[in-house]
Design a protein around this motif. Structure first.
Motif, PDB file in Angstrom:
ATOM      1  N   ARG A  47       0.802  -1.222   0.000  1.00 46.92           N
ATOM      2  CA  ARG A  47       0.000   0.000   0.000  1.00 46.92           C
ATOM      3  C   ARG A  47       0.836   1.273   0.000  1.00 46.92           C
ATOM      4  N   VAL A  48       2.089   1.169   0.429  1.00 46.81           N
ATOM      5  CA  VAL A  48       2.955   2.350   0.477  1.00 46.81           C
ATOM      6  C   VAL A  48       4.051   2.184  -0.566  1.00 46.81           C
ATOM      7  N   PRO A  49       4.136   3.071  -1.554  1.00 41.47           N
ATOM      8  CA  PRO A  49       5.175   2.928  -2.582  1.00 41.47           C
ATOM      9  C   PRO A  49       6.571   2.964  -1.977  1.00 41.47           C
ATOM     10  N   GLY A  50       7.520   2.309  -2.641  1.00 40.63           N
ATOM     11  CA  GLY A  50       8.900   2.326  -2.182  1.00 40.63           C
ATOM     12  C   GLY A  50       9.242   1.120  -1.329  1.00 40.63           C
ATOM     13  N   ARG A  51      10.402   1.162  -0.743  1.00 42.77           N
ATOM     14  CA  ARG A  51      10.922   0.063   0.071  1.00 42.77           C
ATOM     15  C   ARG A  51      10.166  -0.012   1.396  1.00 42.77           C
ATOM     16  N   VAL A  52       9.619  -1.199   1.712  1.00 49.42           N
ATOM     17  CA  VAL A  52       8.788  -1.355   2.904  1.00 49.42           C
ATOM     18  C   VAL A  52       9.123  -2.681   3.583  1.00 49.42           C
ATOM     19  N   GLU A  53       9.127  -2.696   4.910  1.00 50.32           N
ATOM     20  CA  GLU A  53       9.317  -3.942   5.648  1.00 50.32           C
ATOM     21  C   GLU A  53       7.968  -4.645   5.797  1.00 50.32           C
ATOM     22  N   VAL A  54       7.937  -5.922   5.414  1.00 51.31           N
ATOM     23  CA  VAL A  54       6.706  -6.716   5.499  1.00 51.31           C
ATOM     24  C   VAL A  54       7.053  -8.029   6.192  1.00 51.31           C
ATOM     25  N   GLY A  55       6.877  -8.079   7.499  1.00 48.22           N
ATOM     26  CA  GLY A  55       7.189  -9.289   8.249  1.00 48.22           C
ATOM     27  C   GLY A  55       8.652  -9.674   8.086  1.00 48.22           C
ATOM     28  N   GLU A  56       8.902 -10.892   7.602  1.00 52.35           N
ATOM     29  CA  GLU A  56      10.263 -11.378   7.407  1.00 52.35           C
ATOM     30  C   GLU A  56      10.827 -10.991   6.038  1.00 52.35           C
ATOM     31  N   TYR A  57      10.107 -10.135   5.316  1.00 55.73           N
ATOM     32  CA  TYR A  57      10.522  -9.730   3.968  1.00 55.73           C
ATOM     33  C   TYR A  57      10.734  -8.223   3.881  1.00 55.73           C
ATOM     34  N   ILE A  58      11.499  -7.842   2.877  1.00 56.75           N
ATOM     35  CA  ILE A  58      11.602  -6.450   2.468  1.00 56.75           C
ATOM     36  C   ILE A  58      10.913  -6.337   1.113  1.00 56.75           C
ATOM     37  N   ALA A  59       9.889  -5.488   1.021  1.00 58.04           N
ATOM     38  CA  ALA A  59       9.213  -5.255  -0.252  1.00 58.04           C
ATOM     39  C   ALA A  59       9.974  -4.169  -1.001  1.00 58.04           C
ATOM     40  N   ILE A  60      10.547  -4.549  -2.142  1.00 56.44           N
ATOM     41  CA  ILE A  60      11.413  -3.646  -2.908  1.00 56.44           C
ATOM     42  C   ILE A  60      10.789  -3.409  -4.277  1.00 56.44           C
ATOM     43  N   PRO A  61      10.633  -2.144  -4.700  1.00 57.29           N
ATOM     44  CA  PRO A  61      10.016  -1.864  -6.001  1.00 57.29           C
ATOM     45  C   PRO A  61      10.787  -2.524  -7.144  1.00 57.29           C
ATOM     46  N   VAL A  62      10.036  -3.071  -8.109  1.00 55.11           N
ATOM     47  CA  VAL A  62      10.631  -3.617  -9.330  1.00 55.11           C
ATOM     48  C   VAL A  62      10.680  -2.495 -10.357  1.00 55.11           C
ATOM     49  N   SER A  63      11.851  -2.234 -10.909  1.00 52.18           N
ATOM     50  CA  SER A  63      12.039  -1.046 -11.740  1.00 52.18           C
ATOM     51  C   SER A  63      11.766  -1.260 -13.221  1.00 52.18           C
ATOM     52  N   ASP A  64      11.585  -2.507 -13.679  1.00 54.59           N
ATOM     53  CA  ASP A  64      11.283  -2.735 -15.093  1.00 54.59           C
ATOM     54  C   ASP A  64      10.009  -1.997 -15.481  1.00 54.59           C
ATOM     55  N   ASP A  65      10.021  -1.339 -16.646  1.00 56.62           N
ATOM     56  CA  ASP A  65       8.895  -0.499 -17.057  1.00 56.62           C
ATOM     57  C   ASP A  65       7.561  -1.234 -17.034  1.00 56.62           C
ATOM     58  N   VAL A  66       7.538  -2.445 -17.583  1.00 50.92           N
ATOM     59  CA  VAL A  66       6.272  -3.168 -17.676  1.00 50.92           C
ATOM     60  C   VAL A  66       5.709  -3.488 -16.294  1.00 50.92           C
ATOM     61  N   MET A  67       6.566  -3.569 -15.288  1.00 49.43           N
ATOM     62  CA  MET A  67       6.131  -3.911 -13.938  1.00 49.43           C
ATOM     63  C   MET A  67       5.667  -2.699 -13.144  1.00 49.43           C
ATOM     64  N   THR A  68       5.903  -1.499 -13.649  1.00 49.81           N
ATOM     65  CA  THR A  68       5.464  -0.288 -12.948  1.00 49.81           C
ATOM     66  C   THR A  68       4.127   0.213 -13.469  1.00 49.81           C
ATOM     67  N   ASP A  69       3.569  -0.448 -14.475  1.00 57.65           N
ATOM     68  CA  ASP A  69       2.337   0.031 -15.112  1.00 57.65           C
ATOM     69  C   ASP A  69       1.104  -0.774 -14.725  1.00 57.65           C
ATOM     70  N   SER A  70       1.222  -1.654 -13.735  1.00 52.87           N
ATOM     71  CA  SER A  70       0.077  -2.474 -13.356  1.00 52.87           C
ATOM     72  C   SER A  70      -1.002  -1.605 -12.697  1.00 52.87           C
ATOM     73  N   VAL A  71      -2.266  -1.970 -12.921  1.00 48.94           N
ATOM     74  CA  VAL A  71      -3.370  -1.179 -12.387  1.00 48.94           C
ATOM     75  C   VAL A  71      -4.440  -2.078 -11.780  1.00 48.94           C
ATOM     76  N   LEU A  72      -5.090  -1.542 -10.772  1.00 45.97           N
ATOM     77  CA  LEU A  72      -6.271  -2.143 -10.165  1.00 45.97           C
ATOM     78  C   LEU A  72      -7.495  -1.435 -10.736  1.00 45.97           C
ATOM     79  N   GLN A  73      -8.526  -2.208 -11.090  1.00 45.44           N
ATOM     80  CA  GLN A  73      -9.763  -1.632 -11.615  1.00 45.44           C
ATOM     81  C   GLN A  73     -10.934  -2.094 -10.765  1.00 45.44           C
ATOM     82  N   ILE A  74     -11.802  -1.155 -10.397  1.00 50.33           N
ATOM     83  CA  ILE A  74     -13.047  -1.465  -9.704  1.00 50.33           C
ATOM     84  C   ILE A  74     -14.168  -1.373 -10.733  1.00 50.33           C
ATOM     85  N   LEU A  75     -14.978  -2.432 -10.870  1.00 51.75           N
ATOM     86  CA  LEU A  75     -15.955  -2.527 -11.955  1.00 51.75           C
ATOM     87  C   LEU A  75     -17.381  -2.709 -11.438  1.00 51.75           C
TER      88      LEU A  75
END
Length: 300
Positions: A244-272
């Motif tokens: 939920r928070v962009p950028g590097r985030v601590e998640v339990g035993e993991y570090i959530a690190i942004p993926v920099s590949d262009d195709v991976m930064t364009d994902s979207v959520l849609q409510i329908l």
């Protein structure tokens, strides 16, 4: 609150045959055939293409089916609104979602809503974006959430929110100190991925293919819950668009690190929701809460 002919017609359109509609409606097939023939005479068009393996709505049939679905849902909305006059905060909300959102967001949203409206009941269906869109289009779900999918006509996008992908890296992993990672950097390490029919996997495979690379996950599965449990046990890399928070985030035993590949930064959520449909009051109220909560979260 809907004509017999329309009900029978809509069930044949849904099931694809008079025989299947007869079973589901518990009505003789001959009665269904007569009602459809009557509709065709009144309208002066054929509503179905008769094929060896069943019946498919014609162009005119598709138009009538869309009308019949909206009529049915409008009737249900009226009944719901009348019942709500007899007792406040009652109703039923049908949700359809891809698994990640269903696991990470919706349980909390539903529980929050029920704290204020304890008489409201929910049904949550989990599946692929293609199936979710069909349920919304056919009126079998009220609110849908999809990931990176272009809905067809007949479906309304209530909100689009960018959800960049993060790599979940174990704390003691060689990549854990990075501020961002590329897909190529994850290639030498054990990775768990969704099955190839999942949207997240399409993005990942595309990111590798653009660099002339392929990935061989140590586990692939159609269950996000099983994937996460395995990653915890194995201590391997996996991916999430639910941070939920962009950028590097601590998640339990993991570090959530942004993926920099262009195709991976364009994902979207849609409510329908269904295009042209007036939602029941309780569904609209829950939708408003969901949209507000998501917007606040992604503005942080």
């Amino acid at each position: 609150m809907q004509s017999t002919g329309l009900r029978y017609f809509l069930e044949v359109a849904r099931s694809g045959s008079i025989a299947d509609a007869s079973v589901r409606l518990n009505v003789a097939g001959s009665a269904i055939s007569r009602q459809i023939a009557k509709l065709e005479r009144e309208l002066g068009v054929e509503l179905f293409e008769r094929r060896p393996r069943g019946m498919v709505p014609s162009a005119a049939g598709e138009v009538l089916a869309a009308h019949a679905r909206r009529t049915t849902l409008d009737a249900e909305r009226v009944i719901t609104d009348i019942r709500e006059l007899q007792g406040p905060h009652r109703g039923f909300v049908r949700l359809a979602s891809y698994e990640g959102f269903a696991v990470d967001i919706l349980p909390e949203a539903i529980a929050k809503f029920r704290r204020e409206y304890p008489g409201v009941r929910f049904h949550l269906w989990v599946g692929s974006s293609i199936e979710i869109v069909r349920l919304i289009h056919d009126g079998e779900a009220d609110i849908g959430t999809t990931f990176n999918y272009a809905p067809p006509r007949g479906v309304k996008i209530e909100q689009i929110i960018r959800r960049p992908m993060h790599a979940l890296i174990p704390r003691h992993h060689p990549l854990a100190g990075h501020m961002s990672v590329t897909m190529a950097e994850t290639l030498p390490y054990a990775v768990a991925l969704p099955d190839k029919d999942r949207t997240q996997r399409h993005l990942i495979d595309t990111a590798f293919a653009m660099q002339g690379l392929t990935i061989d996950p140590v586990l692939s599965t159609n269950s996000i819950s099983a994937l996460r449990r395995f990653a915890d046990a194995e201590g391997c890399i996996h991916f999430s668009s639910a941070i939920r928070v962009p950028g590097r985030v601590e998640v339990g035993e993991y570090i959530a690190i942004p993926v920099s590949d262009d195709v991976m930064t364009d994902s979207v959520l849609q409510i329908l929701t269904m295009e042209g449909r007036v939602l029941p009051a309780v569904v609209q109220t829950f939708l408003n809460q969901l949209l507000t909560d998501i917007s606040i979260t992604h503005q942080k």
